[in-house]
Design a protein around this motif. Sequence first.
Motif, mmCIF file in Angstrom:
data_model
loop_
_atom_site.group_PDB
_atom_site.id
_atom_site.type_symbol
_atom_site.label_atom_id
_atom_site.label_comp_id
_atom_site.label_asym_id
_atom_site.label_seq_id
_atom_site.Cartn_x
_atom_site.Cartn_y
_atom_site.Cartn_z
ATOM 1 N N SER A 1 0.843 -1.185 0.000
ATOM 2 C CA SER A 1 0.000 0.000 0.000
ATOM 3 C C SER A 1 0.887 1.247 0.000
ATOM 4 C CB SER A 1 -0.886 0.011 1.246
ATOM 5 O OG SER A 1 -0.078 0.171 2.416
ATOM 6 N N PRO A 2 0.328 2.408 -0.333
ATOM 7 C CA PRO A 2 1.132 3.639 -0.255
ATOM 8 C C PRO A 2 1.747 3.848 1.126
ATOM 9 C CG PRO A 2 -0.868 4.043 -1.506
ATOM 10 C CD PRO A 2 -0.998 2.661 -0.936
ATOM 11 N N LEU A 3 1.007 3.520 2.190
ATOM 12 C CA LEU A 3 1.550 3.679 3.545
ATOM 13 C C LEU A 3 2.707 2.725 3.786
ATOM 14 C CD1 LEU A 3 1.630 4.770 6.394
ATOM 15 C CD2 LEU A 3 -0.276 3.223 6.984
ATOM 16 N N LEU A 4 2.541 1.444 3.414
ATOM 17 C CA LEU A 4 3.618 0.479 3.625
ATOM 18 C C LEU A 4 4.856 0.867 2.825
ATOM 19 C CD1 LEU A 4 4.724 -2.084 4.837
ATOM 20 C CD2 LEU A 4 3.579 -3.400 3.035
ATOM 21 N N ARG A 5 4.660 1.363 1.611
ATOM 22 C CA ARG A 5 5.800 1.824 0.807
ATOM 23 C C ARG A 5 6.587 2.907 1.551
ATOM 24 N NH1 ARG A 5 7.813 3.269 -4.407
ATOM 25 N NH2 ARG A 5 8.394 5.476 -4.456
ATOM 26 N N GLU A 6 5.885 3.896 2.081
ATOM 27 C CA GLU A 6 6.573 4.985 2.776
ATOM 28 C C GLU A 6 7.258 4.492 4.049
ATOM 29 O OE1 GLU A 6 7.123 7.921 1.493
ATOM 30 O OE2 GLU A 6 6.015 7.193 -0.268
ATOM 31 N N LEU A 7 6.657 3.543 4.725
ATOM 32 C CA LEU A 7 7.281 2.967 5.919
ATOM 33 C C LEU A 7 8.575 2.241 5.571
ATOM 34 C CD1 LEU A 7 4.075 1.577 7.659
ATOM 35 C CD2 LEU A 7 5.559 3.388 8.568
ATOM 36 N N ILE A 8 8.554 1.453 4.493
ATOM 37 C CA ILE A 8 9.769 0.737 4.067
ATOM 38 C C ILE A 8 10.858 1.724 3.675
ATOM 39 C CG2 ILE A 8 10.738 -0.787 2.304
ATOM 40 C CD1 ILE A 8 8.049 -2.274 2.276
ATOM 41 N N LEU A 9 10.506 2.741 2.901
ATOM 42 C CA LEU A 9 11.495 3.734 2.478
ATOM 43 C C LEU A 9 12.097 4.442 3.686
ATOM 44 C CD1 LEU A 9 9.841 5.395 -0.673
ATOM 45 C CD2 LEU A 9 11.331 3.399 -0.552
ATOM 46 N N ALA A 10 11.245 4.830 4.637
ATOM 47 C CA ALA A 10 11.731 5.547 5.815
ATOM 48 C C ALA A 10 12.602 4.649 6.697
ATOM 49 C CB ALA A 10 10.550 6.086 6.625
ATOM 50 N N TYR A 11 12.209 3.384 6.857
ATOM 51 C CA TYR A 11 12.942 2.489 7.756
ATOM 52 C C TYR A 11 14.316 2.113 7.194
ATOM 53 C CZ TYR A 11 13.820 -1.202 11.121
ATOM 54 O OH TYR A 11 14.372 -1.969 12.122
ATOM 55 N N THR A 12 14.444 2.069 5.872
ATOM 56 C CA THR A 12 15.725 1.694 5.267
ATOM 57 C C THR A 12 16.627 2.900 4.985
ATOM 58 O OG1 THR A 12 14.716 1.742 3.048
ATOM 59 C CG2 THR A 12 14.765 -0.379 4.194
ATOM 60 N N ARG A 13 16.143 4.097 5.290
ATOM 61 C CA ARG A 13 16.903 5.313 4.967
ATOM 62 C C ARG A 13 18.167 5.417 5.818
ATOM 63 N NH1 ARG A 13 12.778 8.952 5.201
ATOM 64 N NH2 ARG A 13 12.278 8.369 3.035
ATOM 65 N N ASP A 14 18.086 5.035 7.081
ATOM 66 C CA ASP A 14 19.234 5.136 7.983
ATOM 67 C C ASP A 14 19.303 3.882 8.847
ATOM 68 O OD1 ASP A 14 21.299 5.819 9.622
ATOM 69 O OD2 ASP A 14 20.342 7.574 10.537
ATOM 70 N N PRO A 15 19.924 2.814 8.336
ATOM 71 C CA PRO A 15 19.946 1.534 9.056
ATOM 72 C C PRO A 15 20.640 1.597 10.413
ATOM 73 C CG PRO A 15 20.597 1.250 6.764
ATOM 74 C CD PRO A 15 20.564 2.721 7.019
ATOM 75 N N ASP A 16 21.500 2.589 10.639
ATOM 76 C CA ASP A 16 22.237 2.679 11.906
ATOM 77 C C ASP A 16 21.461 3.430 12.986
ATOM 78 O OD1 ASP A 16 24.453 1.324 10.820
ATOM 79 O OD2 ASP A 16 25.212 3.194 9.939
ATOM 80 N N ASP A 17 20.321 3.961 12.646
ATOM 81 C CA ASP A 17 19.496 4.696 13.597
ATOM 82 C C ASP A 17 18.878 3.719 14.600
ATOM 83 O OD1 ASP A 17 17.775 6.337 14.969
ATOM 84 O OD2 ASP A 17 16.514 6.829 13.237
ATOM 85 N N VAL A 18 19.137 3.932 15.882
ATOM 86 C CA VAL A 18 18.597 3.049 16.927
ATOM 87 C C VAL A 18 17.668 3.830 17.858
ATOM 88 C CG1 VAL A 18 20.509 1.422 16.859
ATOM 89 C CG2 VAL A 18 20.659 3.437 18.350
ATOM 90 N N SER A 19 17.113 4.912 17.367
ATOM 91 C CA SER A 19 16.259 5.759 18.186
ATOM 92 C C SER A 19 14.926 5.089 18.500
ATOM 93 C CB SER A 19 16.001 7.089 17.473
ATOM 94 O OG SER A 19 15.226 6.861 16.309
ATOM 95 N N PRO A 20 14.273 5.521 19.593
ATOM 96 C CA PRO A 20 12.932 4.991 19.906
ATOM 97 C C PRO A 20 11.938 5.248 18.775
ATOM 98 C CG PRO A 20 13.835 6.175 21.785
ATOM 99 C CD PRO A 20 14.763 6.439 20.645
ATOM 100 N N GLU A 21 12.106 6.380 18.085
ATOM 101 C CA GLU A 21 11.209 6.696 16.981
ATOM 102 C C GLU A 21 11.295 5.640 15.883
ATOM 103 O OE1 GLU A 21 12.087 10.318 19.253
ATOM 104 O OE2 GLU A 21 13.348 8.789 18.313
ATOM 105 N N ARG A 22 12.498 5.179 15.603
ATOM 106 C CA ARG A 22 12.660 4.162 14.551
ATOM 107 C C ARG A 22 12.091 2.818 14.996
ATOM 108 N NH1 ARG A 22 16.792 0.827 12.317
ATOM 109 N NH2 ARG A 22 16.614 0.694 10.050
ATOM 110 N N HIS A 23 12.198 2.491 16.255
ATOM 111 C CA HIS A 23 11.585 1.259 16.764
ATOM 112 C C HIS A 23 10.067 1.313 16.613
ATOM 113 C CE1 HIS A 23 15.076 -0.860 18.265
ATOM 114 N NE2 HIS A 23 15.493 0.221 18.894
ATOM 115 N N ARG A 24 9.497 2.477 16.864
ATOM 116 C CA ARG A 24 8.056 2.628 16.687
ATOM 117 C C ARG A 24 7.673 2.517 15.205
ATOM 118 N NH1 ARG A 24 8.836 6.502 20.893
ATOM 119 N NH2 ARG A 24 8.908 8.255 19.422
#
Length: 248
Positions: free
Chosen positions: A99-122
């Motif tokens: 879906s458009p939402l899942l696409r944006e989630l995948i793009l955002a989650y793979t943008r910075d693989p080293d990010d370990v922030s709580p926001e990225r976990h959410r």
Amino acid sequence: MSNIRHTPKAATQARSLAAGESIDAHRHDEHQIVYAGSGVLAVTTDAGSWFAPGTRAIWVPAGTVHAHRAYGHLDLHLVGLPARDNPLALDAPTVLEVSPLLRELILAYTRDPDDVSPERHRLLAVLRDQLRASPQQPMRLPTATDPRLAAVCETVHANPAEQRTLAALGAATGAGERTLSRLFRSEFGMTFPQWRTQSRLFHALRLLADGTPVTTVAHHCGWSSASAFVDVFRRSFGYTPGTHNRRT
């Protein structure tokens, strides 16, 4: 597949593959979601090939030996998940609707693989929820084990515009229509017309990724008209073939 690499951790990253580039056979000890933001992706195992344009992703379970191939320029996004974390409860490669939402989630989650922030976990938690809600799509070309079935499949793959009936193809390869019909159902779980449509769609995606005009693709892949091709393509992928290379 031979010369199989073992990469225990399934990468989470974004990378590009040039048209025709491939990633050789390998396996992970973790699950992986494979998504092509542009181009067409094929994931191949000993059991067959799964293919996906930008409206689909491919789930690759932990331990699956697989290879990737790009058709057209591929913006590849990979999401690794621990073996214990299987939100889909799937143990075989599967194509999923994105879906458009899942696409944006995948793009955002793979943008910075080293990010370990709580926001990225959410972000990952929402991504997993969206995965569970994603319909499965039968976009695959299984590998035949029976040599009679394999011969028919090879004939059709070699010429996607092949119009002969199953009976005629069987006569040319030394097998009866009833036998072949049974083999399509028992080995592939689909009828011959269903399988041939999957094969034609796979070839069509490859040609579109290379910039081939829609009318040329339609005739090369066996549709009687461009409009018939457009109708099947739109029902299968959710967009028209004319917009394929404009989807980013």
